[in-house]
Design an enzyme around this catalytic site. Structure first.
Site, PDB file in Angstrom:
ATOM      1  N   LYS A   1     -21.675  -1.360  -1.586  1.00  0.00           N
ATOM      2  CA  LYS A   1     -20.391  -2.323  -1.012  1.00  0.00           C
ATOM      3  C   LYS A   1     -19.487  -1.275  -0.804  1.00  0.00           C
ATOM      4  O   LYS A   1     -19.325  -0.644  -2.112  1.00  0.00           O
ATOM      5  CB  LYS A   1     -19.692  -3.199  -2.223  1.00  0.00           C
TER       6      LYS A   1
ATOM      7  N   SER B   1     -16.846 -11.377  -3.201  1.00  0.00           N
ATOM      8  CA  SER B   1     -16.406 -11.121  -2.058  1.00  0.00           C
ATOM      9  C   SER B   1     -17.153  -9.738  -1.681  1.00  0.00           C
ATOM     10  O   SER B   1     -17.471  -9.084  -0.469  1.00  0.00           O
ATOM     11  CB  SER B   1     -15.315  -9.483  -2.744  1.00  0.00           C
TER      12      SER B   1
ATOM     13  N   SER C   1     -17.852 -12.386  -7.723  1.00  0.00           N
ATOM     14  CA  SER C   1     -18.386 -11.495  -6.624  1.00  0.00           C
ATOM     15  C   SER C   1     -19.166 -11.139  -6.314  1.00  0.00           C
ATOM     16  O   SER C   1     -19.581 -10.618  -5.442  1.00  0.00           O
ATOM     17  CB  SER C   1     -16.846 -10.111  -6.086  1.00  0.00           C
TER      18      SER C   1
END
Lengths: 484, 482, 95
Positions: A76, A151, A175
């Site tokens: 990420k 997210s 997330s």
């Protein structure tokens, strides 16, 4: 080959059925081919990845490999990677080349894993749909009109489309778990402090936790074996002994006591989702588990408390983005306040600004007690609710999200409704507990995840239950047809 | 109207750790800009602070020295404001649960009495960087080497009533941190600086007047001047019938005035909250006991010991214990002087201090070491030299001409104690001064004492100062009166 | 709880965020809605409940006082917006 799990790839590499270079090239090609459609990568590092793959092949040849040496994966874009752009999904860091490696990055590098690139995400991890990214929304590979969740939407979408066999995510209010649920993959949010936060760009320091996003629980266990552990650079990381997370995967779950919070199954839960979760629980019962209704009476307060604590911490954490030492700086500031206000006003997107303002407000003179302190008291109540529940049950099961992936733009201009969709995930972060989301079914070709919540440092147990579940179900094996 | 002044001080003292309070970067002073600013000090995205245990221990040491309570738990908090020398947009400080709670110290007033000043609290925090306004054209340069240096902020009660008390308090705190070796106390380098809260009120009134805060004063002299200026300013304002504005003011030593400072954050709202990156610090009683058992002798105790065992006057003892280095020098000097305390005290507070002041030097840099001074005093004691000759010897030592014995030897400064040699000089002087002899002998005995000085001076001159003055005196009396 | 224009502007200034005049009503609405959501906290009495800042009741582990960092100024400043002679530059600060 690209549908293989980490476990299968690991075996193939060890048996030299494939080289890391070949594997890396295969995934790189998929990334390049499909990124336009999915927008799940912000950066793809072809050269570095191939170079690292060749190094990994050398290690394998010399017998100096770990289980995961040579395995491609993605980070990420919230994890700092030395020499590689680390944007956090923001214009603010569009030009930021991280000058150091996060601990998680270092550990995965040391294990010989090969990073393909950095995945798209909601700006500064603030969002549940991946639509707040400066780099545009990520698409759900099951239906590109739908969001992947957020997210960590880029990581979820990339793993679901098999553009990489695994990815990292971070979870502040859901997330990792929510996008895992919406994309049909497995996502583990470890106990707060289990995985080092050093080098993971902070959103809300007392809630943030990094973890694996994979196809299976077994794969998540393999990644946990690499990334879990105390880090002297993160004084909030736990000195608790680290398990071998693969060790208990095959244990029987006979006698397991599952708690079903009545607050999770009441009104507000889509009946189709409820059905899928009930079916999932039935599978666990077939494996010898028993269920019991429990109460988590303060569940309703978790969203309000979360939307005080997280913005408060974020408003302070994001103050360092001021256009002075790194990141975006506005053109020709006329004076110092102008430099600050415009660099931040132009560098941050709308949702980030909203949260900074809420956080600033709740901490400001006269409001601190009514908001911040009150939220921290509620946090205590929520933690106690879970601790009471764990006196009677081993794990708690329920839905991960209130629904399947919603349509792009559906909730973008209604922050409150977006926030409310986090109801099943945020209380886990407030309490600091570990939880996993596993694929449990589909509604109209969109995946649904089941959430299992464990007591502190019980990741092994969660992975064991999830793995046993995945031995008797095949939801986690489903791949969207364009990506097969 | 008669006015009463109320003063409280906030002293910031840099702790003498090797590394910073939350990072492993060096704290050394004077490096090139930003070479000692590591990722954590720069507040790069993703970095985290880790507390330096030495900073905690030094703060505890201070707490114990002022007889303060050390709470079992201590919490770090964020103080949020934007400023270019504050890289994270917040300063990690302490708000609730500081490391040191209520304590007190005694200060000596000018009339010799002492007064207890309360210390409200002392808390740990990180220092900010430095802004440089010169040399960058229309821009300001930011050097973050100092960012993250540990500071102990010591907050007093509003117990002081005039500038002199404030200075005495500041000096006392300075001496304590130096005794404890937790700070170098270097004021030029900004390691020890203070903010003064000053207000005035009609004498007899209970409530405090509106206060102003005088920022960042880094010398004892300026503290006194700044406060005195501010008191007068406030009284003028009040006597004109106006009101004091609560504000931050800056002291300008060149103009000797304070002026209103545009506040850092117009709406001062620091939004303190517990730093979520740092867990509470647990202070074990065993650690406190351990630190207590290694606490050095502090100024007050040392002074008492000097008075009792060395029979020093209160004034001498105060002076000699004002700095640990002076006290150490004194004790080493006494040792080398074979236990002679009075002369050691006189020489240190007199000749040595005068020379140090003239050259603006610290006692630790003195070219005349404690051992050298002590050996010289020994020579005064055993009559090898007179006190007067000793001054010559001292000057020579100061100028690097060697130790006392070799200077005495090389310059032939050894005192003449041979009676026949002195007698000859006395006879010569008497023979060459018939007028003075006549005057002496015709004077009443009470005036003779004064007149004999002339003869002594002549003899000493002839002997180039080496004759033993006592012997000269006796011989002269004997001969002139016969 | 609703936030009016001047409150929005005050918060934006505290947070050093420039916001367009025309966006203020929108911010005002959204922030007010969020605060309404947050106000649901008041439905529970928390008297006597101690606030927790961290989920786990752990205490800090301290580091020993060693210099472990070396000079990386050039590395750190390579991508900095504006530097000169090793310093970061900002518009003149008026004290």
């Amino acid at each position: 080959m690209h549908q293989s799990t980490l476990t299968q790839l690991s075996t193939a590499l060890k048996e030299k059925k494939v080289s890391s270079e070949e594997l890396t090239q295969l995934y790189l090609d998929r990334c390049k081919n499909f990124n336009e459609a999915l927008n799940c990568f912000i950066t793809i590092n072809e050269d570095v990845a191939l170079e690292n793959a060749r190094t990994a092949d050398k290690k394998i040849a010399e017998g100096k490999n770990t289980d995961l040496t040579g395995i491609p994966f993605a980070h990420k874009d919230i994890f700092c990677t030395n020499g590689i752009k680390t944007s956090c999904g923001s214009k603010m860091l569009d030009n930021f080349i991280a000058p150091y490696d996060a601990t998680v990055v270092e550990k995965m590098n040391d294990a010989g894993m090969v990073m393909l690139g950095k995945t798209n995400m909601d700006e500064f991890a603030m969002g549940s749909s991946n639509e707040t990214s400066f780099y545009g929304p990520v698409k759900n590979p099951w239906d590109s009109d739908h969001v992947p969740g957020g997210s960590s939407g880029g990581s979820a979408s990339a793993v679901a489309a098999r553009l990489c066999p695994a990815a990292t995510g971070t979870d502040t209010g859901g997330s990792i778990r929510q996008p895992a649920s919406l994309c049909g993959i497995t996502g583990l949010k470890p106990t707060y402090g289990r995985v080092s936060r050093y080098g993971m760009i902070a959103f809300a320091s007392s809630l943030d936790q990094g973890g694996p996003m994979t196809q299976t629980a077994e794969d998540a266990a393999l990644i946990m074996n690499v990334i879990a552990g105390f880090d002297k650079r993160d004084s909030t990381s736990a000195e608790h002994p680290v398990d071998d997370y693969t060790f208990r995967l095959n244990d029987s779950i006979e006698g397991l006591k599952i708690g079903l919070p009545k607050e999770y199954f009441g009104e507000g839960l889509d009946s189709n989702i409820a059905k899928i979760i009930e079916d999932g629980i039935k599978e666990l019962e077939k494996l010898g588990a028993s269920c019991k209704e429990i109460e988590l009476p303060n569940t309703d307060l978790s969203i309000p408390a979360y939307y005080v604590v997280a913005p408060a911490e974020c408003s302070s954490n994001l103050s360092r983005f001021d256009g002075v030492r790194f990141g975006y700086r506005c053109e020709e500031p006329k004076d110092l306040p102008d430099l600050y206000c415009r660099s931040r006003g132009e560098g941050f997107g709308k949702e980030v600004k909203r949260r900074i303002m809420i956080g600033t407000y709740v901490l400001s003179a006269g409001y601190y007690d009514a908001y911040y302190l009150k939220a921290q008291q509620i946090r205590h109540l929520i933690r106690d609710d879970f601790q009471n529940a764990f006196k009677d049950v081993d794990v708690i099961a329920g839905p991960t999200a209130t629904g399947t992936a919603f349509k792009l733009n559906e909730k973008l201009n209604d922050p409150v409704s977006m926030y409310l969709s986090d109801i099943y995930t945020v209380s886990v972060n407030l309490a600091g507990l570990p939880a996993i989301s596993v694929p449990a079914g589909f509604i109209e070709n969109l995946p649904v995840g089941m959430q299992l919540i464990g007591n502190y440092f019980e990741e092994s147990r969660l992975l064991n239950i999830a793995h046993q579940y995945q031995q008797v179900t095949d939801w986690h094996k489903q791949v969207p047809k364009e990506y097969k | 109207m008669e006015w009463e002044t109320v003063i409280g001080l906030e002293i910031h003292t840099q702790l003498a750790t090797e590394s910073k309070i939350f990072s492993g970067a060096a704290t050394a002073y004077g490096a090139e800009p930003n070479v000692q600013a590591c990722a954590v000090d720069l507040g790069l995205p993703g970095v985290l602070p880790v507390i330096n245990e030495q900073a905690i221990q030094m703060a505890i040491k201070f707490g114990l020295a002022i007889e303060a309570e050390i709470p079992e738990r201590s919490i770090f908090a964020r103080k949020n404001y934007f400023y270019p020398d504050l890289p994270k947009g917040y300063q990690i400080s302490q708000f609730e649960l500081p490391i040191v709670s209520k304590g007190h110290i005694d200060i000596q007033l000018e009339d010799g009495s002492s007064k207890t000043i309360g210390v409200t609290r002392a808390h740990l925090e990180e220092d900010a960087g430095k802004s440089m306004h010169e040399g960058f054209g229309k821009l300001t340069g930011i050097d973050l080497n100092r960012a993250g240096t540990p500071l102990l902020e010591i907050v007093s009660e509003p117990d002081m009533r005039n500038a002199k008390e404030a200075v005495a308090y500041m000096k006392k705190i300075h001496s304590i941190v130096r005794y404890l070796e937790i700070s170098d106390g270097n004021m030029q380098e900004g390691s020890f600086r203070c903010d003064a809260n000053v207000s005035v009120r009609p004498k007899g009134q209970d409530e405090f007047g509106t206060r102003t805060e005088l920022k960042n004063i880094n010398s004892f002299r300026f503290v006194e001047q700044a406060i005195n200026y501010e008191i007068e300013r406030q009284i003028d304002v009040l006597e004109e019938g106006s009101e004091i504005v609560q504000e931050t003011r800056l002291y300008d030593p060149n103009k000797n005035e304070t002026r209103s400072m545009r506040s850092k954050e117009e709406a001062n709202d620091y939004r303190y909250f517990p730093d979520p990156d740092l867990l509470p610090v647990q202070i074990e009683q065993s650690l406190i006991d351990e630190i207590k058992s290694h606490l050095p002798e502090l100024p007050d105790a040392k002074k008492q010991r000097f008075i009792e065992s060395f029979k020093l006057s209160d004034d001498d003892a105060t002076l000699l214990t004002s700095q640990k280095e002076i006290a150490d020098f004194f004790e080493a000097c006494v040792d080398a002087a074979g236990g002679e305390t009075k002369l050691s005290a006189n020489w240190i507070t007199g000749e040595l201090t005068a020379n140090l002041n003239k050259e603006n030097m610290d006692i630790t840099d003195s070219p005349v070491t404690a051992e050298m001074l002590g050996s010289m005093i020994k020579r005064i004691q055993d009559n090898t030299i007179s006190g007067k000759i000793a001054k010559q010897v001292f000057e020579a030592m100061w100028n690097g001409e060697g130790d006392a014995d070799s200077i005495i030897e090389n310059k032939g400064l050894k005192q003449v104690t041979d009676t026949s040699a002195i007698e000859k000089l006395v006879d010569d002087v008497i023979a060459n001064s018939p007028d003075q002899v006549k005057q002496y002998q015709e004077s009443p005995p009470e005036k003779q004492g004064k007149l004999i000085g002339y003869f002594v001076g002549q003899v000493m001159k002839q002997s180039q100062g080496k004759a033993n003055p006592k012997q000269v005196n006796e011989l002269l009396k004997q001969k002139l009166n016969s | 709880m609703s936030l009016d224009k001047s409150e929005v502007q005050k918060i934006a200034w505290l947070a050093r965020l420039s916001i367009d005049e025309q966006d203020i009503p929108n911010y005002s609405d959204e922030l007010s809605n969020i605060l309404d959501l947050v106000d649901r906290m008041n439905s529970v009495d928390t008297k006597g409940v101690s606030p927790i800042a961290h989920p786990l009741d752990l205490v800090a582990r301290l580091r020993s006082d060693n210099v472990t960092e070396t000079n990386q100024r050039d590395h750190f400043q390579k991508h900095a917006p504006l530097t000169e002679d090793g310093c970061y530059l900002v518009p003149k600060v008026i004290e």
